[in-house]
Structure formats: C-alpha cells, structure tokens
Write an enzyme that holds these catalytic residues in place. Structure first.
Site, PDB file in Angstrom:
ATOM      1  NE  ARG A 128      -3.911  -0.259   1.826  1.00  0.00           N
ATOM      2  CZ  ARG A 128      -4.965  -0.061   2.592  1.00  0.00           C
ATOM      3  NH1 ARG A 128      -5.155  -0.824   3.645  1.00  0.00           N
ATOM      4  NH2 ARG A 128      -5.813   0.899   2.326  1.00  0.00           N
ATOM      5  CD  GLN A 176      -6.464   4.852   5.753  1.00  0.00           C
ATOM      6  OE1 GLN A 176      -5.531   4.785   4.967  1.00  0.00           O
ATOM      7  NE2 GLN A 176      -7.167   3.797   6.100  1.00  0.00           N
ATOM      8  CG  ASP A 326     -13.698   1.066   3.574  1.00  0.00           C
ATOM      9  OD1 ASP A 326     -12.805   1.182   2.714  1.00  0.00           O
ATOM     10  OD2 ASP A 326     -13.564   1.443   4.756  1.00  0.00           O
TER      11      ASP A 326
HETATM   12  C1  S3P Z   1     -10.495   5.033   7.148  1.00  0.00           C
HETATM   13  C2  S3P Z   1     -10.496   5.769   5.994  1.00  0.00           C
HETATM   14  C3  S3P Z   1     -10.685   5.204   4.648  1.00  0.00           C
HETATM   15  C4  S3P Z   1     -11.216   3.776   4.692  1.00  0.00           C
HETATM   16  C5  S3P Z   1     -10.562   2.951   5.752  1.00  0.00           C
HETATM   17  C6  S3P Z   1     -10.751   3.578   7.123  1.00  0.00           C
HETATM   18  C7  S3P Z   1     -10.287   5.702   8.444  1.00  0.00           C
HETATM   19  O1  S3P Z   1      -9.444   5.212   3.963  1.00  0.00           O
HETATM   20  O2  S3P Z   1     -11.066   3.150   3.434  1.00  0.00           O
HETATM   21  O3  S3P Z   1     -11.095   1.638   5.778  1.00  0.00           O
HETATM   22  O4  S3P Z   1     -10.602   5.099   9.487  1.00  0.00           O
HETATM   23  O5  S3P Z   1      -9.812   6.848   8.442  1.00  0.00           O
HETATM   24  P1  S3P Z   1      -8.962   6.540   3.165  1.00  0.00           P
HETATM   25  O6  S3P Z   1      -9.044   7.629   4.118  1.00  0.00           O
HETATM   26  O7  S3P Z   1      -7.558   6.301   2.737  1.00  0.00           O
HETATM   27  O8  S3P Z   1      -9.906   6.644   2.002  1.00  0.00           O
END
Ligand code: S3P
Length: 442
Positions: A128, A176, A326
């Site tokens: 990733r 994230q 998701d």
């Molecule tokens: C999440 C953000 C999402 C999601 C992940 C959980 C989080 O990812 O796909 O399962 O808890 O902040 P991205 O922020 O990279 O889209």
C-alpha cells in the site's frame, strides 16, 4: 511478517434470513480509541471496541509506545497512556498486520515525537502506498530513515525535536491522510490546518474535540478546512463505539437479495460521511427503515429494518465515493442482483485498498458469472440472474471475502472464496452472526 493460515469457505442459497443482529464496533473509531488512549494521560475507558485483528494490532503498537491496555470484558477495555509528548521508543518493529488505518494514523503520532520506530505488516500492507502520509510528515520535520521501494513498508521514521505546524491540502479525499496530519499537528506548537476538497469521515475531528483539543471545522470555497491548535492537554473521556456501518453493509445486502428475508440490524452509525451505501441502496429501491434513531457516544445511530427487495440499477456519482469508499464491493454484489445497469463512478482509490479492489471485484463478478465492465475508474454492473459456482481470490482483503460470501447466499450455485481468514481483521463473528440469521456456509 507472516500471514495467517488460509481458510477456504463457501456459501450457498438456503431459506430467508430472519432475526436481529448487532454488527461489531466501528473499526475507524476503535483504532482511534486506542490511539487517543495513548495520547491522553490517565485512564480512558472504551465500550464496544471492535476486537478485530486490525484494531488489536494498533493496540499492541500503543503498548510498545508506552500505553497500558487492559481488557475487562468483551468490548470493554481501558487504556492508560503516557500522554502526548511522552511516548516511549519501541524496542521492536510495530507490526500492523493488515491495518492501513492503524499504520497510517500511527505514522502521524510517531512522526511527531523524537523517537525512532519501524512500521511493517502483512503482504497486503506492504503493497500500500505510504508516500501520501510521508510527504506531509516530512514537511512537519519528520525524517524517513528507511522505506521500501515506492514508499512502502517496512518504513522507519524518526520524529523531530520540534514539529512544524503546516497547512496541508489533501491530494485525495482521505480520512487517513487528514488524520495522520492532524495527529502529528497535536504535537506541534501552533495551528495545523488541513483542507480537503471533498469531506471524508470526521471521526478524528470529533474525537479531538471530545478529548478537549481546540479544533475548528469550517466549510469554505476550497472545501472543508480544519484548524487544530497544537499541544493541548488531552483529557481522557469514555468512548462508546457504535456498530460499524461498513460491517453492517454485509447483513443488509444479504437480506435485500435473499428472497423473503426480514431482519433488523441494530445500533448502526448513521454519520452522513459514512452513509453513502444507505443512500444508494434506497435509490435502488431497497426496503430499509430507520427505527429508533438516537445518539450513542456522540454519533447518530439507528436500528435498520431490512426486507428482501426488488432492486433496480442506478448511477452512483463520483462525489459519493468518500462516504462509501469501503462499500463498493458489497454494492457491486447488490447491483448484480438488481434489474438493469448500475454505474459506479470515480473509483480510483479502490485500487489502493487492502487489495486492488476494482480488479478483485471484477474478478469476483466474473467468477460468479455476473456481467460487468471496468471503464477507466468506473465499474458498470449489468444486473440479472447470478449463476455463482466460482471461486474468488480474496488477496488478503476481508471485504472481498465477505462480499462474495454474501453473493453466494443468493446465487443459483454456491460461491467459494479462497481465504476467509482475513475476515477476522474487521468482523470476527461474521460467520456466526450470518448463520444466526439462517445463512448457510460450508
Ligand atoms: C479510514 C479511511 C478510509 C477507509 C478505511 C478507514 C479511516 O481510507 O477506506 O477503511 O478510518 O480513516 P482513506 O481515508 O484512505 O480513504
């Protein structure tokens, strides 16, 4: 890092699904509960924690950084943290297993402390992209001591003595990235600002405010702007974790596509930044009723009554992607049983999830005999009779495994997945919960 043992599993069509179920605690909030337990000084109580492998890996990393963590009863945990600014240097690699969220958010935490730590995980995590986190952290003064090719794990970080606050525009709508910058900004003197052009889930912002940080969210011309004043005193306050809408999605879609089903899914978080799937399913004609809407631990939740429905295909705009990022694999399954065409737009981020989910979903639909096409970053599914009868490669991706097991509950022939072991990362009692409603696995 070794991967867990492999467990093939299959599902088949049986009777209708019935009953009341409560999916496990939200994964996003559970990771953050442990992280904030590390960053507050004193005892933080958690109720309803998701005891999935991803979250437990984050808990283990928090222990390595100086937190004392105790499990009192199922879902009931406490964390005694050393607090912001007082993390211990870990003696061993922080192994996040399959957990993208845990590793990326923790990079923000560690990268803002003058300690050195190495981040690693399973074969999926090692694929990733992490530059999206390392770039802003470098701007804040963090050193990237080692990284595998292409900015991948294993990655070794050393935070600076004094963190520089920054203004950061996230290049993709990603909670994230936003959260890693905000968590790093906690240890900076001054105000850290994140601007996102499209809103992503806001759990970090809500929890920062819950623990007493000074944070302001404004919507302006450029998008959503978050200003966080650094070096607050974070005070522990109990966290109540609502049921995860991303996990609830599996029993919900199962009940929609298995004829005669009528179930209630309890306590599901209805935060609008997580509700894109619900919006889409309702547009498709799903019979879903929100019962007993209420507040639980700072989030809106509801019990959802779901009945088998005649779904129709819809157009899903790209702008909805952040609120259901998701949920596309399970939406693709619902779309395969709908009448007509479902066009899901703007799915580029699916390529960098636990697997290349766009490719994995397409391969799964092909194995099930469901007509579909990828055009650029769009997925188009032509609904109709779904034969099933295939084996799906899950590529260490829990949501691919659960989605195609749900498909097999309604397809003409059984459906198999090559490995259901990763389901334990987010939904350890998936099989038992589904069997409790009448689903048949073998
Ligand atoms: C999440 C953000 C999402 C999601 C992940 C959980 C989080 O990812 O796909 O399962 O808890 O902040 P991205 O922020 O990279 O889209």
């Amino acid at each position: 890092m070794s991967d867990a043992a492999i467990h093939p599993l299959s599902s088949r069509r049986g009777g209708s699904l019935r009953g009341r179920v409560r999916p496990p605690g939200d994964k996003s909030i559970s990771h953050r509960a442990f992280l904030f337990g590390l960053l507050t000084r004193g005892d933080l109580e958690i109720h309803g924690l998701l005891e999935g492998e991803d979250v437990l890996a984050t808990g283990q990393a928090c222990r390595q950084l100086g937190a004392e963590i105790v499990r009192h009863a199922p879902g009931r945990w406490s964390v005694h943290g050393p607090g912001l600014g007082a993390l211990m240097a870990p003696r061993a690699t922080l192994d996040f297993g399959n957990a993208g969220t845990g590793s990326r958010l923790m990079m923000g935490v560690v990268g803002s402390h003058p300690i050195e730590a190495t981040f690693d995980g399973d074969a999926s995590l090692r694929k990733r992209p992490m530059r999206r986190i390392l770039d802003p952290l470098r701007q804040m003064g963090c050193q990237v001591i080692a990284e595998a090719e292409g900015g991948r794990c294993p990655i070794t970080l050393r935070g600076p003595d004094a963190v520089s606050p920054i203004l950061y525009r996230t290049p993709v709508a990603s909670a994230q990235i936003k959260s890693a910058v905000l968590l790093a900004g906690l240890n900076a003197r001054g105000t850290t600002t994140v601007i996102e052009t499209e809103a992503s889930r806001d759990h970090t912002e809500k929890m920062l405010s819950h623990f007493g940080a000074e944070i302001r969210v404004t919507v302006e011309g450029e998008g959503r702007r978050i200003d966080l004043v650094g070096q607050p005193t974070l005070r522990p306050a109990p966290v109540h974790v609502p049921a995860d809408p991303s996990s609830a999605a599996f029993p919900i879609v199962a009940a929609l596509i298995v004829p005669g089903s009528d179930i209630v899914v309890e306590g599901v978080m209805t935060n609008p930044l997580r509700s894109g799937l619900l919006t889409t399913l309702l547009e498709m004609g799903a019979r879903i009723e929100r019962l007993d809407e209420r507040d639980e631990g700072g989030e809106r939740v509801a019990d959802l009554r779901v009945r088998a429905s005649d779904l129709v295909g819809v157009d899903v705009p790209a702008a909805r992607a952040p609120s259901m990022i998701d949920e596309y694999p399970i939406l693709a399954v619902a779309a395969a049983f709908a009448k007509g065409r479902t066009h899901m737009r703007g799915l580029h981020e699916l390529r960098v999830k636990e697997s290349d989910r766009l490719a994995a979903v397409a391969a799964g639909l092909a194995a099930a005999g469901a007509a579909h096409e990828i055009v650029g970053d769009d997925l188009i599914v032509e609904g109709g009779a779904v034969g099933g009868g295939g084996v799906v490669e899950t590529h260490l991706d829990h949501r691919i495994a659960m989605s195609f097991l749900v498909l097999g509950l309604a397809s003409e022939r059984p459906m198999a997945v090559d490995d259901a072991a990763t389901i334990a990362t987010s939904f350890p009692n998936f099989r038992a919960l589904m069997e409790g409603m009448g689903a048949e696995f073998g």
